[in-house]
Design a protein around this motif. Sequence first.
Motif, PDB file in Angstrom:
ATOM      1  N   GLU A 251       0.843  -1.231  -0.008  1.00 53.34           N
ATOM      2  CA  GLU A 251       0.130   0.061   0.071  1.00 53.34           C
ATOM      3  C   GLU A 251       0.733   1.118   0.052  1.00 53.34           C
ATOM      4  N   LYS A 252       1.168   1.508  -1.227  1.00 47.38           N
ATOM      5  CA  LYS A 252       2.115   2.565  -1.521  1.00 47.38           C
ATOM      6  C   LYS A 252       2.331   3.161  -2.902  1.00 47.38           C
ATOM      7  N   SER A 253       2.785   4.121  -3.133  1.00 40.95           N
ATOM      8  CA  SER A 253       2.735   5.028  -4.547  1.00 40.95           C
ATOM      9  C   SER A 253       4.112   4.086  -5.111  1.00 40.95           C
ATOM     10  N   HIS A 254       4.006   3.873  -6.237  1.00 40.48           N
ATOM     11  CA  HIS A 254       5.028   3.348  -7.217  1.00 40.48           C
ATOM     12  C   HIS A 254       6.518   4.246  -7.057  1.00 40.48           C
ATOM     13  N   GLU A 255       6.132   5.538  -6.650  1.00 42.53           N
ATOM     14  CA  GLU A 255       7.082   6.447  -6.243  1.00 42.53           C
ATOM     15  C   GLU A 255       7.763   6.185  -5.117  1.00 42.53           C
ATOM     16  N   VAL A 256       7.439   5.432  -4.243  1.00 40.57           N
ATOM     17  CA  VAL A 256       8.174   5.115  -2.843  1.00 40.57           C
ATOM     18  C   VAL A 256       8.716   4.026  -3.121  1.00 40.57           C
ATOM     19  N   LYS A 257      10.110   3.992  -2.538  1.00 45.24           N
ATOM     20  CA  LYS A 257      10.901   2.782  -2.416  1.00 45.24           C
ATOM     21  C   LYS A 257      11.265   2.382  -0.839  1.00 45.24           C
ATOM     22  N   LEU A 258      10.965   1.298  -0.394  1.00 47.48           N
ATOM     23  CA  LEU A 258      11.195   0.969   0.939  1.00 47.48           C
ATOM     24  C   LEU A 258      12.470   0.303   0.963  1.00 47.48           C
ATOM     25  N   SER A 259      13.186   0.548   1.990  1.00 46.46           N
ATOM     26  CA  SER A 259      14.481   0.194   2.526  1.00 46.46           C
ATOM     27  C   SER A 259      14.782  -0.263   3.885  1.00 46.46           C
ATOM     28  N   GLY A 260      15.902  -0.460   4.376  1.00 46.60           N
ATOM     29  CA  GLY A 260      16.375  -0.637   5.793  1.00 46.60           C
ATOM     30  C   GLY A 260      15.696  -1.896   6.374  1.00 46.60           C
ATOM     31  N   GLU A 261      16.153  -1.979   7.726  1.00 50.38           N
ATOM     32  CA  GLU A 261      15.613  -2.822   8.735  1.00 50.38           C
ATOM     33  C   GLU A 261      14.063  -2.982   8.517  1.00 50.38           C
ATOM     34  N   LYS A 262      13.679  -3.990   8.405  1.00 47.91           N
ATOM     35  CA  LYS A 262      11.951  -4.333   8.462  1.00 47.91           C
ATOM     36  C   LYS A 262      11.298  -3.188   7.432  1.00 47.91           C
ATOM     37  N   LYS A 263      11.919  -2.699   6.566  1.00 54.49           N
ATOM     38  CA  LYS A 263      11.264  -1.582   5.457  1.00 54.49           C
ATOM     39  C   LYS A 263      10.756  -0.581   6.155  1.00 54.49           C
ATOM     40  N   ARG A 264      11.600  -0.182   7.211  1.00 53.35           N
ATOM     41  CA  ARG A 264      11.244   1.249   7.971  1.00 53.35           C
ATOM     42  C   ARG A 264      11.589   2.734   7.444  1.00 53.35           C
TER      43      ARG A 264
ATOM     44  N   ASN B 130       7.244  14.208 -10.274  1.00 56.01           N
ATOM     45  CA  ASN B 130       6.215  15.061 -11.030  1.00 56.01           C
ATOM     46  C   ASN B 130       4.750  14.917 -10.339  1.00 56.01           C
ATOM     47  N   GLY B 131       4.822  14.678  -8.991  1.00 54.79           N
ATOM     48  CA  GLY B 131       3.731  14.503  -8.281  1.00 54.79           C
ATOM     49  C   GLY B 131       3.622  14.343  -6.821  1.00 54.79           C
ATOM     50  N   THR B 132       2.751  13.636  -6.234  1.00 53.59           N
ATOM     51  CA  THR B 132       2.762  13.276  -4.885  1.00 53.59           C
ATOM     52  C   THR B 132       2.974  11.974  -4.504  1.00 53.59           C
ATOM     53  N   ALA B 133       3.558  11.265  -3.697  1.00 53.19           N
ATOM     54  CA  ALA B 133       3.725   9.962  -3.307  1.00 53.19           C
ATOM     55  C   ALA B 133       3.337   9.608  -1.853  1.00 53.19           C
ATOM     56  N   ALA B 134       2.765   8.672  -1.577  1.00 47.53           N
ATOM     57  CA  ALA B 134       2.453   8.295  -0.055  1.00 47.53           C
ATOM     58  C   ALA B 134       2.540   6.909   0.121  1.00 47.53           C
ATOM     59  N   VAL B 135       2.895   6.326   1.393  1.00 45.13           N
ATOM     60  CA  VAL B 135       2.557   5.055   1.664  1.00 45.13           C
ATOM     61  C   VAL B 135       2.187   5.210   3.417  1.00 45.13           C
ATOM     62  N   ARG B 136       1.443   4.000   3.573  1.00 43.21           N
ATOM     63  CA  ARG B 136       0.680   3.603   4.610  1.00 43.21           C
ATOM     64  C   ARG B 136       1.183   2.754   5.453  1.00 43.21           C
ATOM     65  N   GLY B 137       1.065   2.616   6.857  1.00 41.97           N
ATOM     66  CA  GLY B 137       1.762   1.681   7.722  1.00 41.97           C
ATOM     67  C   GLY B 137       1.004   0.758   7.666  1.00 41.97           C
ATOM     68  N   ASN B 138       1.527  -0.761   8.091  1.00 37.68           N
ATOM     69  CA  ASN B 138       1.009  -1.893   8.045  1.00 37.68           C
ATOM     70  C   ASN B 138       0.020  -2.446   9.436  1.00 37.68           C
ATOM     71  N   LYS B 139      -0.269  -1.387  10.077  1.00 34.70           N
ATOM     72  CA  LYS B 139      -1.053  -1.855  11.469  1.00 34.70           C
ATOM     73  C   LYS B 139      -2.227  -0.810  11.649  1.00 34.70           C
ATOM     74  N   VAL B 140      -3.220  -1.573  12.068  1.00 32.85           N
ATOM     75  CA  VAL B 140      -4.458  -0.360  12.072  1.00 32.85           C
ATOM     76  C   VAL B 140      -4.386   0.004  13.571  1.00 32.85           C
ATOM     77  N   LEU B 141      -4.789   1.280  13.635  1.00 26.31           N
ATOM     78  CA  LEU B 141      -4.801   2.134  15.152  1.00 26.31           C
ATOM     79  C   LEU B 141      -6.098   2.038  15.679  1.00 26.31           C
ATOM     80  N   GLN B 142      -5.838   1.233  16.688  1.00 25.06           N
ATOM     81  CA  GLN B 142      -7.379   0.852  17.378  1.00 25.06           C
ATOM     82  C   GLN B 142      -7.935   1.713  18.174  1.00 25.06           C
TER      83      GLN B 142
END
Length: 229
Positions: free
Chosen positions: A22-35, A45-57
């Motif tokens: 659940e991320k834009s194709h213009e977001v690259k994830l890296s590092g320990e556990k993709k943090r 040429n635009g706006t890119a976003a990424v969501r966390g993988n856990k619901v805030l209860q």
Amino acid sequence: MLSTEIPLLDSCDDDWTWNVREKSHEVKLSGEKKRTAQFHPNWSNGTAAVRGNKVLQNGARYYWEIVIPSRVFGTSMMLGVATKKARLHIDAFVNIIGEDDQGWGLSHRGLLWHDGKSRKYTKPFKENESTKIGIMFDGIKGTLTYYKDGVSLGEAFTGLNHVKEDLYPMVASTAARTEMRIGVRKRSYSCLQDRCRVLIAKRLRTRRCLDVILLPKQLKSYVADYMQT
């Protein structure tokens, strides 16, 4: 009034990370556990976003920090929460977290955004200077509070406990070759049983130690769930 305070003193470590699906194709994830989220690796040429993988209860409290190492600039770099209905990419430079009623966000220009409307909240972040933004989601009170370099900026949003859709951490950027990294993550204990399993897990440290303890199978599974996070 700004104040220095340590949120969620009575809490345990949390371990969510960015969602690789659940991320834009213009977001690259890296590092320990993709943090680490890297935005627009080549040019923007635009706006890119990424969501966390856990619901805030609702009924729980969460605190996390996002470190922006150095490059703070552009039309909009944002941090906040959003539902799964919020867009993750647009070929335009916009304040994407809060462009509609599905997101609640803070831009690096010091503006809060929700439902397509903005309001002044704090001073703009200094450009090209490292900064650390803390975010406190109180699912009991339904509030969202931001911290900048350890200083509380006060409540930003209220009424989040009435949102029917699940909420997730979210960050976004319009600027090329920018980066946001997840730092500290904490959550409140959900109950006494949760508090006990965290203490047991900290003592054991490894799953192998858990296997030799005389506990009912169901309780072992409950402790193991936390150890795997």
